[in-house]
Design an enzyme around this catalytic site. Structure first.
Site, PDB file in Angstrom:
ATOM      1  N   LYS A 110       0.824  -1.209   0.000  1.00  0.00           N
ATOM      2  CA  LYS A 110       0.000   0.000   0.000  1.00  0.00           C
ATOM      3  C   LYS A 110       0.857   1.258   0.000  1.00  0.00           C
ATOM      4  CE  LYS A 110      -2.285  -0.908   3.843  1.00  0.00           C
ATOM      5  NZ  LYS A 110      -1.755  -2.226   4.237  1.00  0.00           N
ATOM      6  N   ARG A 116      -9.422   0.848   8.840  1.00  0.00           N
ATOM      7  CA  ARG A 116      -8.962  -0.505   9.164  1.00  0.00           C
ATOM      8  C   ARG A 116     -10.094  -1.303   9.813  1.00  0.00           C
ATOM      9  NH1 ARG A 116      -3.370   0.297   8.621  1.00  0.00           N
ATOM     10  NH2 ARG A 116      -2.113  -1.228   9.655  1.00  0.00           N
ATOM     11  N   ARG A 135      11.699  -6.497   5.264  1.00  0.00           N
ATOM     12  CA  ARG A 135      11.478  -5.074   4.977  1.00  0.00           C
ATOM     13  C   ARG A 135      12.433  -4.183   5.778  1.00  0.00           C
ATOM     14  NH1 ARG A 135       5.543  -2.402   5.235  1.00  0.00           N
ATOM     15  NH2 ARG A 135       5.621  -2.911   7.445  1.00  0.00           N
ATOM     16  N   ARG A 137      11.146  -1.900  11.211  1.00  0.00           N
ATOM     17  CA  ARG A 137      10.019  -1.508  12.040  1.00  0.00           C
ATOM     18  C   ARG A 137       9.874  -2.451  13.236  1.00  0.00           C
ATOM     19  NH1 ARG A 137       4.775  -0.170   8.446  1.00  0.00           N
ATOM     20  NH2 ARG A 137       3.865  -1.324  10.179  1.00  0.00           N
ATOM     21  N   ARG A 181      -0.594  -9.451  13.183  1.00  0.00           N
ATOM     22  CA  ARG A 181      -1.170  -8.381  12.337  1.00  0.00           C
ATOM     23  C   ARG A 181      -2.017  -8.980  11.216  1.00  0.00           C
ATOM     24  NH1 ARG A 181       4.204  -5.767  10.819  1.00  0.00           N
ATOM     25  NH2 ARG A 181       3.075  -4.300   9.515  1.00  0.00           N
TER      26      ARG A 181
HETATM   27  P1  AMP Z   1       0.814   0.421   9.093  1.00  0.00           P
HETATM   28  O1  AMP Z   1       2.048   1.255   8.913  1.00  0.00           O
HETATM   29  O2  AMP Z   1      -0.341   0.894   8.250  1.00  0.00           O
HETATM   30  O3  AMP Z   1       1.080  -1.047   8.927  1.00  0.00           O
HETATM   31  O4  AMP Z   1       0.341   0.622  10.610  1.00  0.00           O
HETATM   32  C1  AMP Z   1       1.180   0.249  11.691  1.00  0.00           C
HETATM   33  C2  AMP Z   1       0.355   0.102  12.962  1.00  0.00           C
HETATM   34  O5  AMP Z   1      -0.267   1.353  13.286  1.00  0.00           O
HETATM   35  C3  AMP Z   1      -0.804  -0.891  12.863  1.00  0.00           C
HETATM   36  O6  AMP Z   1      -0.397  -2.225  13.123  1.00  0.00           O
HETATM   37  C4  AMP Z   1      -1.735  -0.372  13.947  1.00  0.00           C
HETATM   38  O7  AMP Z   1      -1.264  -0.697  15.239  1.00  0.00           O
HETATM   39  C5  AMP Z   1      -1.588   1.139  13.799  1.00  0.00           C
HETATM   40  N1  AMP Z   1      -2.568   1.689  12.822  1.00  0.00           N
HETATM   41  C6  AMP Z   1      -2.299   2.258  11.614  1.00  0.00           C
HETATM   42  N2  AMP Z   1      -3.431   2.653  11.025  1.00  0.00           N
HETATM   43  C7  AMP Z   1      -4.435   2.323  11.869  1.00  0.00           C
HETATM   44  C8  AMP Z   1      -5.858   2.456  11.831  1.00  0.00           C
HETATM   45  N3  AMP Z   1      -6.486   3.007  10.777  1.00  0.00           N
HETATM   46  N4  AMP Z   1      -6.566   2.003  12.892  1.00  0.00           N
HETATM   47  C9  AMP Z   1      -5.977   1.454  13.969  1.00  0.00           C
HETATM   48  N5  AMP Z   1      -4.640   1.278  14.069  1.00  0.00           N
HETATM   49  C10 AMP Z   1      -3.876   1.716  13.031  1.00  0.00           C
END
Ligand code: AMP
Length: 208
Positions: free
Chosen positions: A13, A88, A123, A156, A167
């Site tokens: 994404k 999400r 990654r 990360r 996840r």
């Molecule tokens: P990402 O970089 O999109 O994979 O997000 C990393 C982490 O941030 C996720 O595993 C969640 O803990 C949190 N996170 C990101 N976006 C959201 C969202 N829309 N709702 C809830 N938690 C989020």
């Protein structure tokens, strides 16, 4: 143009959102990036976020919605935006429906769990400019250094195998139902194809 990018963690994404953002001249907004910045700042809110992200859990809806509202109020979002990692949950999608942001299209990047695990466990990312690399598939020119800004690359905190698996479970339980929720606006993309093919498919799909 107001777009949402859906897909499992590691579907690509962020990379695709950056390319489509440059092509359409609209900002790509990653709630994950905003949350990581808050964590890095060491604020009280950041510490609270860390408790969720470190375990691969979602941050509570009301907290993410507040962050997103603040970001979407910035002037650069007036002509459109790409949401990467939001919504999400169905509750977050319902919030968007209640707000004045009419979403035009929803791009769903399809990948299976095995590919996600392979991608996320290798990654690397640039903490400065957010560029994304992979130790096998997308190596930087100099090992461990960002091609663009020469910052040392990082892993990360949530890209370890146990958290990746959790996840994925959270994705299937809470986020995958959004594909059906947005079925009338959906543009499906095969996440296993070459990056340039995917970019072209999205740009063509948005014009259709
Ligand atoms: P990402 O970089 O999109 O994979 O997000 C990393 C982490 O941030 C996720 O595993 C969640 O803990 C949190 N996170 C990101 N976006 C959201 C969202 N829309 N709702 C809830 N938690 C989020």
């Amino acid at each position: 143009m107001k777009l949402i990018f859906l897909g499992a963690p590691g579907a690509g994404k962020g990379t695709l959102a950056a390319r489509i953002s440059a092509a359409l001249a609209i900002p790509a907004i990653s709630t994950g990036d905003i949350i990581r910045e808050a964590i890095k700042s060491g604020s009280e809110l950041g510490l609270e976020f860390k408790r969720y992200t470190d375990q691969g859990m979602l941050v509570p809806d009301q907290l993410v919605v507040a962050l997103l509202e603040e970001r979407l109020a910035q002037p650069d979002c007036a002509e459109g935006f790409i949401l990467d990692g939001f919504p999400r949950t169905i509750e977050q999608a319902e919030y968007l429906d209640r707000s004045s942001f009419g979403i035009d299209r929803v791009i769903n990047i399809e990948v299976d769990d095995e590919l996600v695990i392979a991608r996320l466990s290798g990654r690397r990312f640039c903490p400065n400019c957010k560029a994304i690399y992979h130790i096998v598939n997308t190596k930087p020119q100099v090992e461990g250094v960002c091609d663009h800004c020469k910052t040392a690359l990082a892993i990360r905190a949530d890209d370890n195998i146990d958290t990746i698996k959790h996840r994925l479970e959270v994705y299937h339980a809470q986020s995958e139902p959004l594909v059906r929720y947005y079925k009338d606006k959906l543009l499906p993309v095969d996440g296993t194809r070459e990056l340039e093919e995917k970019v072209q498919q999205i740009l063509d799909g948005l014009q259709a």
